[in-house]
Design a protein around this motif. Structure first.
Motif, PDB file in Angstrom:
ATOM      1  N   LYS A  89       0.827  -1.204   0.000  1.00 40.57           N
ATOM      2  CA  LYS A  89       0.000   0.000   0.000  1.00 40.57           C
ATOM      3  C   LYS A  89       0.866   1.261   0.000  1.00 40.57           C
ATOM      4  CE  LYS A  89      -3.814   2.408   0.744  1.00 40.57           C
ATOM      5  NZ  LYS A  89      -4.925   2.466  -0.160  1.00 40.57           N
ATOM      6  N   GLN A  90       1.929   1.222   0.783  1.00 41.57           N
ATOM      7  CA  GLN A  90       2.764   2.410   0.916  1.00 41.57           C
ATOM      8  C   GLN A  90       3.683   2.641  -0.271  1.00 41.57           C
ATOM      9  OE1 GLN A  90       4.721   1.801   4.674  1.00 41.57           O
ATOM     10  NE2 GLN A  90       2.973   2.573   5.831  1.00 41.57           N
ATOM     11  N   SER A  91       4.167   1.564  -0.898  1.00 39.71           N
ATOM     12  CA  SER A  91       5.163   1.746  -1.947  1.00 39.71           C
ATOM     13  C   SER A  91       4.730   1.230  -3.309  1.00 39.71           C
ATOM     14  CB  SER A  91       6.478   1.068  -1.543  1.00 39.71           C
ATOM     15  OG  SER A  91       6.283  -0.327  -1.437  1.00 39.71           O
ATOM     16  N   GLY A  92       3.557   0.637  -3.389  1.00 33.15           N
ATOM     17  CA  GLY A  92       3.095   0.159  -4.690  1.00 33.15           C
ATOM     18  C   GLY A  92       3.667  -1.174  -5.092  1.00 33.15           C
ATOM     19  N   GLY A  93       4.228  -1.923  -4.168  1.00 35.85           N
ATOM     20  CA  GLY A  93       4.749  -3.252  -4.470  1.00 35.85           C
ATOM     21  C   GLY A  93       6.249  -3.251  -4.665  1.00 35.85           C
ATOM     22  N   GLY A  94       6.737  -4.366  -5.209  1.00 36.19           N
ATOM     23  CA  GLY A  94       8.171  -4.511  -5.456  1.00 36.19           C
ATOM     24  C   GLY A  94       8.664  -3.462  -6.422  1.00 36.19           C
ATOM     25  N   ALA A 138       6.612   9.836  -8.296  1.00 32.74           N
ATOM     26  CA  ALA A 138       5.744  10.986  -8.004  1.00 32.74           C
ATOM     27  C   ALA A 138       4.272  10.568  -7.986  1.00 32.74           C
ATOM     28  CB  ALA A 138       5.962  12.086  -9.043  1.00 32.74           C
ATOM     29  N   ALA A 139       3.896   9.705  -8.919  1.00 31.28           N
ATOM     30  CA  ALA A 139       2.510   9.231  -8.969  1.00 31.28           C
ATOM     31  C   ALA A 139       2.184   8.393  -7.740  1.00 31.28           C
ATOM     32  CB  ALA A 139       2.264   8.418 -10.235  1.00 31.28           C
ATOM     33  N   LYS A 140       3.143   7.570  -7.301  1.00 28.15           N
ATOM     34  CA  LYS A 140       2.944   6.762  -6.094  1.00 28.15           C
ATOM     35  C   LYS A 140       2.766   7.665  -4.873  1.00 28.15           C
ATOM     36  CE  LYS A 140       5.610   2.698  -7.432  1.00 28.15           C
ATOM     37  NZ  LYS A 140       6.775   1.865  -7.097  1.00 28.15           N
ATOM     38  N   ALA A 141       3.597   8.683  -4.773  1.00 27.05           N
ATOM     39  CA  ALA A 141       3.524   9.596  -3.628  1.00 27.05           C
ATOM     40  C   ALA A 141       2.188  10.332  -3.613  1.00 27.05           C
ATOM     41  CB  ALA A 141       4.678  10.593  -3.674  1.00 27.05           C
TER      42      ALA A 141
END
Length: 126
Positions: free
Chosen positions: A44-49, A62-65
Motif C-alpha cells: 500500500k505504501q510503496s506500490g509493491g516490489g 511521483a505518482a505513487k507519492a
C-alpha cells in the motif's frame, strides 16, 4: 513472479515488512496473519516490489507519492467523521451518527437510539 516470492522487493521494503510483522505478532496476531498484513502495508505504501522486471502497473515515484497522499487524506477525513462521497445519513453507523450529533451539539444525544439520531440530524440539516 511466483505468488509469495519477494525477490522484487528492495532490502528496505523487506526490513519494513519484517518490522511491521513483529509489531503485529507482539499484539498477539498469528504469524501468518501478521505477515500478510505487513506485506499488504508495504504494498500500500510503496506500490509493491520496486526492482525492474516485475509485473503490474509501472507508476512513477511521483505518482505513487500522490496516490499515497490522497489516500491518507481520505482515510483521515473518514476517521474524523466526514461523510464518504454519496453517503446518506441512513447508511451511517450509530457511532458515526453520534459523532455527527456531537459536532452539531445536539442535546440529549447520549440517550438517543439510531432512529432518534437520524431524526435529530435530519432536522438540523433543514
Amino acid at each position: 513472479m511466483a505468488r509469495g516470492d519477494k525477490d522484487k522487493y528492495t532490502d528496505k521494503q523487506k526490513r519494513k515488512a519484517e518490522h511491521i510483522e513483529e509489531g503485529y505478532e507482539a499484539k498477539g496476531i498469528s504469524k501468518d496473519e501478521a505477515e500478510a498484513r505487513a506485506w499488504a502495508t508495504v504494498n500500500k505504501q510503496s506500490g509493491g516490489g520496486e526492482r525492474k522486471g516485475g509485473g503490474g502497473q509501472a507508476k512513477s515515484p511521483a505518482a505513487k507519492a500522490k496516490a499515497r497522499e490522497s489516500s491518507a487524506k481520505r482515510a483521515a477525513a473518514t476517521r474524523k467523521g466526514a461523510p464518504r462521497p454519496g453517503q446518506q445519513l441512513a447508511d451511517m453507523t450509530k457511532a458515526e451518527l453520534m459523532e455527527r450529533a456531537r459536532k452539531h451539539d445536539i442535546a440529549g444525544r447520549s440517550t438517543m437510539r439510531k432512529a432518534d439520531l437520524l431524526e435529530a440530524l435530519a432536522k438540523y440539516r433543514s
